[in-house]
Enzyme design. Structure first.
Site, mmCIF file in Angstrom:
data_model
loop_
_atom_site.group_PDB
_atom_site.id
_atom_site.type_symbol
_atom_site.label_atom_id
_atom_site.label_comp_id
_atom_site.label_asym_id
_atom_site.label_seq_id
_atom_site.Cartn_x
_atom_site.Cartn_y
_atom_site.Cartn_z
ATOM 1 N N SER A 113 0.820 -1.210 0.000
ATOM 2 C CA SER A 113 0.000 0.000 0.000
ATOM 3 C C SER A 113 0.858 1.266 0.000
ATOM 4 C CB SER A 113 -0.915 0.017 1.220
ATOM 5 O OG SER A 113 -1.658 -1.177 1.303
HETATM 6 N N1 SAH Z 1 -1.146 -3.678 3.234
HETATM 7 C C1 SAH Z 1 -0.393 -4.633 2.453
HETATM 8 C C2 SAH Z 1 -0.942 -4.779 1.068
HETATM 9 C C3 SAH Z 1 -2.234 -5.385 0.994
HETATM 10 S S1 SAH Z 1 -2.710 -5.768 -0.670
HETATM 11 C C4 SAH Z 1 1.031 -4.160 2.321
HETATM 12 O O1 SAH Z 1 1.304 -3.025 2.694
HETATM 13 O O2 SAH Z 1 1.872 -4.898 1.779
HETATM 14 C C5 SAH Z 1 -4.102 -6.740 -0.242
HETATM 15 C C6 SAH Z 1 -3.802 -8.155 0.168
HETATM 16 O O3 SAH Z 1 -5.023 -8.729 0.554
HETATM 17 C C7 SAH Z 1 -3.240 -9.016 -0.942
HETATM 18 O O4 SAH Z 1 -2.026 -9.589 -0.531
HETATM 19 C C8 SAH Z 1 -4.320 -10.089 -1.123
HETATM 20 O O5 SAH Z 1 -3.794 -11.373 -1.457
HETATM 21 C C9 SAH Z 1 -4.982 -10.099 0.230
HETATM 22 N N2 SAH Z 1 -6.353 -10.631 0.288
HETATM 23 C C10 SAH Z 1 -7.350 -10.522 -0.611
HETATM 24 N N3 SAH Z 1 -8.440 -11.153 -0.176
HETATM 25 C C11 SAH Z 1 -8.158 -11.677 1.054
HETATM 26 C C12 SAH Z 1 -8.881 -12.455 2.020
HETATM 27 N N4 SAH Z 1 -10.128 -12.820 1.833
HETATM 28 N N5 SAH Z 1 -8.230 -12.803 3.146
HETATM 29 C C13 SAH Z 1 -6.940 -12.449 3.366
HETATM 30 N N6 SAH Z 1 -6.211 -11.721 2.494
HETATM 31 C C14 SAH Z 1 -6.809 -11.328 1.353
#
Ligand code: SAH
Length: 246
Positions: free
Chosen positions: A73
């Site tokens: 993010s």
């Molecule tokens: N905040 C994180 C980025 C998040 S991107 C950072 O700074 O690196 C969003 C993430 O949510 C992705 O890795 C994706 O695989 C995950 N995601 C999507 N759906 C999800 C779910 N149902 N449960 C857990 N993770 C999920």
């Protein structure tokens, strides 16, 4: 946090300077005021959480790719969501969407314990190893469907969802303590509403904090196989323009 940063001292100083600049140019002028949040953003080595070929851009004002179609993010979004949780230093926090583990690390400096769930096993394993190597001892990462929450560790004073959902997943709302706060991007358009939800005396209050773009939430309370094309292109950053705005 340990000092496992492999960078030489010159490189380390350059990254520290880039972090200070990130705080002074991207965060403080755009409304991040909490000294604790700013200190945490200053402390976490974001360059350790991006792919090697993105290190030079680690402190730039944008989300960056971390593989498998996911992103780390934007720093402003991490700070905005963290500040909205109003952490006290003792809270138990649930994070959905570990990704690189960067947001997890920021939360870990401000919380008692952080429980983080990642849907993609490869990302979960990489984040777990990275956070351990960097010395974050109060984080627990597991792979799974975060929309279901983490019932064995519930309830939580704070929940942060880092992927866009059609609606706040009911199991997550149910795992908030009295007085608990949740931040979550909700909506089916190119931009989603960043919601802050607070549970008080059995009542749920919702407030829109901002507009944002996130990758879609998968799983049982996410988009399933029918991710709207607009959400599919999400990035995990603040929108530069409001929908219908200038
Ligand atoms: N905040 C994180 C980025 C998040 S991107 C950072 O700074 O690196 C969003 C993430 O949510 C992705 O890795 C994706 O695989 C995950 N995601 C999507 N759906 C999800 C779910 N149902 N449960 C857990 N993770 C999920």
């Amino acid at each position: 946090m340990g000092s496992a940063c492999p960078a030489g001292s010159g490189e380390r100083e350059a990254f520290e300077a880039a972090r200070r600049e990130m705080v002074e140019r991207q965060l403080r002028p755009r409304g991040i005021h909490s000294p604790q949040v700013l200190d945490a953003m200053l402390a976490v080595p974001r360059h350790e959480f991006v792919p090697a070929d993105c290190r030079a851009e680690a402190y730039s004002d944008q989300p960056l790719p971390i593989g498998l179609g996911q992103t780390i993010s934007q720093p402003l979004m991490v700070a905005t969501m963290t500040e909205a949780l109003a952490l006290t230093g003792r809270d138990r926090v649930l994070e959905i969407g570990t990704g690189s583990g960067y947001q997890t690390a920021v939360l870990a400096l401000l919380a008692g314990e952080v429980y983080s769930i990642e849907y993609l096993p490869e990302l979960a394993e990489a984040a777990r190893q990275r956070l351990a190597r960097l010395g974050f001892a109060n984080v627990h990462v597991r792979e799974g469907d975060g929309g279901l929450g983490w019932s064995e560790a519930a309830p939580f004073e704070a929940i942060l969802v880092a992927a866009a959902a059609p609606d706040p997943p009911p199991p997550l709302v149910a795992q908030l303590t009295e007085g608990g706060r949740m931040v979550i991007p909700v909506g089916c358009g190119v931009y989603q509403e960043l919601l802050r939800i607070e549970r008080n005396a059995g009542r749920i209050r919702r407030r829109t904090l901002d507009w944002c773009r996130f990758v879609p939430l998968r799983g049982s309370h996410g988009w399933g196989q029918t991710v709207p094309a607009e959400v599919e292109g999400g990035l995990a950053g603040r929108s530069r323009q409001r929908p219908g705005g200038r």
